[in-house]
Design a protein around this motif. Structure first.
Motif: not given
Length: 342
Positions: A129-136, A156-164
């Motif tokens: 659940s750790s935000l930051g960086g580029r990871f999803g 999961f998206n490290s920016s907090g956005a939802a993936n589609t």
């Protein structure tokens, strides 16, 4: 209610574990023909659990295995699996779910002809659940849907956005990771389910601020097919968000020796990875500074055809050996993505 809670605490056994936490784990399942329904503990050099607990593996039938990861029993996260050895077998993640405070990861392995087969494999799990960086990551669980947002618990998206996820045709999917787009990084894909299927990465690239990853899934005989899959995108860290770590996109399948493109390779020790070809479909990935006497390796083939790849072995003196095959099991030169994590 307070009195009841106190009573429950008083009755708890002294050996009770803390509540499951987010974390990661991996195993090298190296006893493919272990006695049925008899757990074994893999080598500690190639097995890790971020809680400090010991993982175990149970063979439940021909080509059927359960990896037990204590104290990681939360819903969610993602799993990748890679067949191991010099055969042309392949493996899928069939399912994963908590059993008490333990996470059980079910794996299925097949010959190219579709028969279940006992084989060694590697498996990795992460729930973050750790935000930051580029990871999803995503679990693509609706293989015939036109477009949808993947289940929130399993993405999961490290920016907090939802993936589609968008389906472009039979066995053809595009995963969109908002806000972490980059002409760089690394991808792993694994077919999901007790199905005779393989999935791979066709390509990935930024679109505005988003990262788009195209996936292709096939029957074991090589025809496109709709199926569920797991997918992870990362840049500058491992697919488990751990270090030490290294990855590379192997994009010169017939070259004798080369340095992978800088944007698509990573080595946490600061060295440059190299790749050498040792025969048709046989490659060694050199990752200086990486502790290859330990850790986990995952491999996925790259491209739009039905070729597939696996890890043969890895050692400090030989690097990571990768083998690639046609759908029918013949050795074949092809692109691939390889990941090391400890």
């Amino acid at each position: 209610m307070v009195a009841l809670a106190i009573g429950m605490i008083a009755l708890a056994p002294l050996t009770a574990h803390a509540a499951p936490s987010r974390g990661h784990a991996y195993v090298w399942a190296n006893q493919p023909s272990a006695p049925l329904n008899t757990p074994y503990t893999p080598s500690g050099y190639y097995s890790r659990n971020s809680t400090g607990a010991a993982n175990s593996v149970v063979r439940t039938g021909t080509g059927q295995y359960t990896v037990r990861m204590p104290r990681l029993g939360l819903l969610g996260g993602t799993v990748h699996v890679t067949a191991y050895g010099a055969t042309s077998h392949s493996c899928n993640v069939a399912s994963w779910y908590p059993v008490g405070d333990r996470l059980d990861v079910h794996v299925r392995c097949f010959t190219p002809s579709g028969y279940r087969a006992d084989t060694r494999f590697t498996a990795s799990f992460v729930n973050t659940s750790s935000l930051g960086g580029r990871f999803g990551y995503v679990w693509a669980d609706r293989p015939t849907a036109g477009s949808y947002t993947s289940a929130s618990t399993y993405q999961f998206n490290s920016s907090g956005a939802a993936n589609t996820i968008t389906r472009g045709g039979v066995g053809q999917y595009t995963v969109r990771f908002p806000n972490i787009g980059s002409a760089a990084g690394h991808v792993q894909a694994t077919a999901y389910g007790d199905v005779q299927a393989r999935c791979k990465v066709a390509n990935w690239y930024p679109s505005g601020s988003a990262q788009l990853v195209n996936v292709r899934c096939f029957t074991l005989s090589g025809a496109l097919r709709d199926t569920r899959f797991t997918l992870t995108y990362t840049r500058g860290t491992s697919i488990l968000r751990t270090a030490p770590a290294a990855y590379a996109w192997a994009n010169q399948p017939t070259s004798g020796s080369y340095t992978p493109a800088t944007a698509y390779q990573y080595n946490s020790a600061g060295y440059t990875n190299r790749i050498t070809r040792h025969g048709v479909g046989v490659y060694r990935v050199w990752t200086p500074g990486m502790p290859l006497g330990y850790g986990d390796v995952q491999v996925t083939a790259y491209g739009s055809d039905s070729r597939h790849c696996k890890v043969d072995y890895w050692t400090p003196s030989t690097g990571i050996q990768v083998r690639c095959y046609t759908a029918s099991g013949a050795p074949a030169d092809t692109y691939y993505d390889v990941s090391f994590a400890r």
